[in-house]
Design a protein around this motif. Structure first.
Motif, PDB file in Angstrom:
ATOM      1  N   GLY A   1       0.837  -1.209   0.000  1.00 12.37           N
ATOM      2  CA  GLY A   1       0.000   0.000   0.000  1.00 12.37           C
ATOM      3  C   GLY A   1       0.861   1.243   0.000  1.00 12.37           C
TER       4      GLY A   1
ATOM      5  N   GLY B   1       0.002   4.543  -0.162  1.00 11.25           N
ATOM      6  CA  GLY B   1      -0.819   5.747   0.011  1.00 11.25           C
ATOM      7  C   GLY B   1      -0.111   6.724   0.929  1.00 11.25           C
ATOM      8  N   VAL B   2      -0.879   7.403   1.770  1.00  7.19           N
ATOM      9  CA  VAL B   2      -0.304   8.418   2.671  1.00  7.19           C
ATOM     10  C   VAL B   2       0.795   7.783   3.534  1.00  7.19           C
ATOM     11  N   VAL B   3       0.453   6.714   4.251  1.00 13.44           N
ATOM     12  CA  VAL B   3       1.404   6.123   5.208  1.00 13.44           C
ATOM     13  C   VAL B   3       2.507   5.339   4.482  1.00 13.44           C
TER      14      VAL B   3
ATOM     15  N   ASP C   1       1.255  -2.085  -4.795  1.00 23.66           N
ATOM     16  CA  ASP C   1       0.105  -1.175  -4.882  1.00 23.66           C
ATOM     17  C   ASP C   1      -0.678  -1.482  -6.156  1.00 23.66           C
TER      18      ASP C   1
ATOM     19  N   ARG D   1      -1.809   0.899  -8.056  1.00 27.99           N
ATOM     20  CA  ARG D   1      -1.433   1.920  -9.037  1.00 27.99           C
ATOM     21  C   ARG D   1       0.063   1.838  -9.358  1.00 27.99           C
TER      22      ARG D   1
ATOM     23  N   GLY E   1      -4.816  -0.640   4.684  1.00 22.60           N
ATOM     24  CA  GLY E   1      -6.064  -0.324   5.391  1.00 22.60           C
ATOM     25  C   GLY E   1      -7.139  -1.363   5.104  1.00 22.60           C
TER      26      GLY E   1
ATOM     27  N   SER F   1      -0.037  -0.291  10.236  1.00 20.47           N
ATOM     28  CA  SER F   1      -0.638   0.936  10.776  1.00 20.47           C
ATOM     29  C   SER F   1      -2.161   0.780  10.819  1.00 20.47           C
TER      30      SER F   1
ATOM     31  N   LYS G   1      -5.390  -0.138  12.202  1.00 19.83           N
ATOM     32  CA  LYS G   1      -6.055  -0.474  13.481  1.00 19.83           C
ATOM     33  C   LYS G   1      -7.296  -1.328  13.304  1.00 19.83           C
TER      34      LYS G   1
ATOM     35  N   GLY H   1      -4.421  14.462   4.924  1.00 16.16           N
ATOM     36  CA  GLY H   1      -4.140  13.020   4.980  1.00 16.16           C
ATOM     37  C   GLY H   1      -4.397  12.405   6.341  1.00 16.16           C
TER      38      GLY H   1
ATOM     39  N   GLU I   1      -9.662   8.831   7.708  1.00 18.30           N
ATOM     40  CA  GLU I   1      -9.791   7.495   7.137  1.00 18.30           C
ATOM     41  C   GLU I   1     -10.395   7.612   5.736  1.00 18.30           C
TER      42      GLU I   1
ATOM     43  N   GLY J   1      -1.002  11.482  10.076  1.00 21.07           N
ATOM     44  CA  GLY J   1      -0.181  12.179   9.094  1.00 21.07           C
ATOM     45  C   GLY J   1       0.906  11.266   8.543  1.00 21.07           C
TER      46      GLY J   1
ATOM     47  N   THR K   1       3.310   8.908  11.156  1.00 24.12           N
ATOM     48  CA  THR K   1       2.888   7.501  11.179  1.00 24.12           C
ATOM     49  C   THR K   1       3.981   6.604  10.607  1.00 24.12           C
TER      50      THR K   1
END
Ligand code: NDP
Ligand code: HSE
Length: 412
Positions: free
Chosen positions: A9, A11-13, A43, A45, A77, A99, A101, A183, A186, A299, A303
């Motif tokens: 993944g 993405g942001v994290v 990913d 993408r 996620g 990350s 949860k 960011g 969720e 953020g 993270t």
């Protein structure tokens, strides 16, 4: 020997994990004593303009089949396919740092067991409190304590929204939009706003602190959707701040009571001073008394810092560590019913006679506010259990007093 890392993944994290690793690679290698390479990023993408474009893979098998991959970070996620992917990595003997949860709160017991069976580790420092070290302190530094409570502000998005509403007079949706742009939120921000994200986090802390898996369904949960700006202001005038508080208490009967709800926090409680995207966690134990952990709760890089901390420790470990675990239990007998919840309460009601209110609640605090709109704001003098609260609400209704807002008070 060179060890490989992989990220699921981007993405942001996930992108934060890759970028922070590359930025501080030399420092990380020096401190860890290990030669490390960020080898694969899974990913959906492609990222043709990024320096890590050549590391993107589409098939988990590439990572599973490479024996040099020691640790995988899961930053996708959701529960599926994250659960299947993480379980496959652990079964292949590769430690995982996540990350996510939602994954830990719903499947943590199974994944911890899978890690143990395969002599590797499943770590999740980033899943609670973003950058804040709280998982490791709970099961390592504080290992000698019996815990009696953990309480905190565990959702950066809602704390950011509440703060923007109060300090910048921003409306709810503009503040949420800003949190999304930064960011913090969720994928489905209702998870933040309605308290589900904070609920997942208190499940993780409860499971770790008290040793039995607490599932989200067992936690009475309320978010910030109904919080009105006027109550944040009146609360301030009475010496409180409204915060979304996730808490678990050990009661005298040995059961635990986890809850998530907006509470009026006394201003001498440090949690009342935690603003913006910051989170804080208070831990009470028989050795430490109270300890507080504070930092950025969401953020990209905060993270990523926590995920990388886990990954680097995992590379160094040769077997599962015993302290970070909890039991998989079928019963919820160890969780107390919400009926046993007790607190003093902040109330905003239609205009009312103070003497009548004092009679209904036993006592009310001296400081009250009467508004031009014929509203009365007060805090009950006594702690009430849920039955006492319900009886009081009936009396208020009988006297024609309308309850316009009501928040339990978090005392120090
Ligand atoms: P993002 O949505 O930004 O990133 C998730 C990434 O995973 C996306 O690039 C997504 O691709 C990719 N992805 C999703 N499904 C798959 C799949 N099946 N195979 C490969 N890649 C996939 O989320 P965040 O980075 O914000 O969050 C990730 C996790 O970290 C979540 O569990 C979140 O709760 C948690 N977290 C987030 C924090 C934050 O501040 N953002 C802080 C702490 C924890 P695509 O976009 O194409 O779907
Ligand atoms: N959406 C989460 C928050 C991300 O706002 O706290 C960090 O877990």
């Amino acid at each position: 020997m060179m060890k490989k890392l992989a990220v699921l993944g981007c993405g942001v994290v996930g992108s934060g994990v890759v970028e922070l690793f590359e930025k501080n690679k030399n420092l990380i290698q020096k401190r860890s004593g290990m030669e490390l390479e960020m080898a694969y990023i899974l990913d959906l993408r492609d990222f043709p303009d990024k320096p890590y474009a050549n590391k993107i893979v589409k098939d988990l098998q590439v990572i599973l089949n490479d024996p040099d991959v020691a640790v995988v970070a899961e930053c996708m996620g959701g529960v599926e396919p994250a659960f299947t992917f993480v379980k496959s990595c652990l079964e292949a003997g590769k430690s995982v740092a996540t990350s996510n949860k939602e994954l830990v709160a719903s499947k943590g017991d199974i994944l911890l067991q899978t890690a143990k069976e395969n002599h590797c580790n499943f770590f999740f420092e980033a899943s609670v409190g973003g950058a804040i070290p709280i998982i490791r302190p709970l099961h390592k530094c504080l290992i000698a304590n019996e815990f009696s409570a953990v309480a905190g502000i565990l959702n950066g998005t809602t704390n950011f929204i509440l703060n923007k509403m109060i300090t910048a007079d921003m409306d709810f949706s503009s503040a949420l939009k800003l949190a999304q742009e930064k960011g913090y939120a969720e994928k489905d921000p209702t998870a933040d706003v309605d308290g589900h994200d904070a609920c997942r986090k208190i499940c993780i802390l409860s499971s770790l602190a008290f040793g039995k898996h607490v599932y989200p369904e067992s936690v009475p949960t309320k978010g910030i959707r109904e919080v009105e700006l006027k109550d944040t202001k009146f609360c301030g005038q009475l010496g409180y701040a409204i915060k979304l508080i996730a808490r678990v208490q050990m009661l005298e009967n040995g059961k635990i009571l986890p809850t998530v709800m907006p509470m009026a926090v006394e201003e001498d409680n440090l949690l009342s001073q935690v603003n913006g995207v910051y989170n804080a966690v208070m831990v009470r134990g028989d050795g430490i008394g109270k300890a507080m952990f504070y930092g950025r709760g969401a953020g990209k890089f905060p993270t990523a810092s926590a995920v990388l901390g886990d990954m680097i420790e995992e590379v160094q470990l040769s077997d599962t560590i015993p302290s970070q675990t909890w039991e998989n239990v079928n019963s919820t007998d160890f969780i107390e019913d919400f009926a046993k919840f007790t607190a003093k309460y902040y109330f905003r009601t239609s205009a009312a006679d103070i003497a009548v209110l004092s009679e209904i609640f036993g006592a009310i605090d001296e400081k009250t506010i009467s508004t031009d709109e014929d509203e009365l704001i007060f805090v009950t003098g006594n702690v009430l259990n849920r039955t006492e609260l319900e009886i009081a609400m009936k009396f208020l209704a009988q006297k024609g007093i309308q309850v316009l807002a009501q928040y339990p008070v978090l005392t120090a």
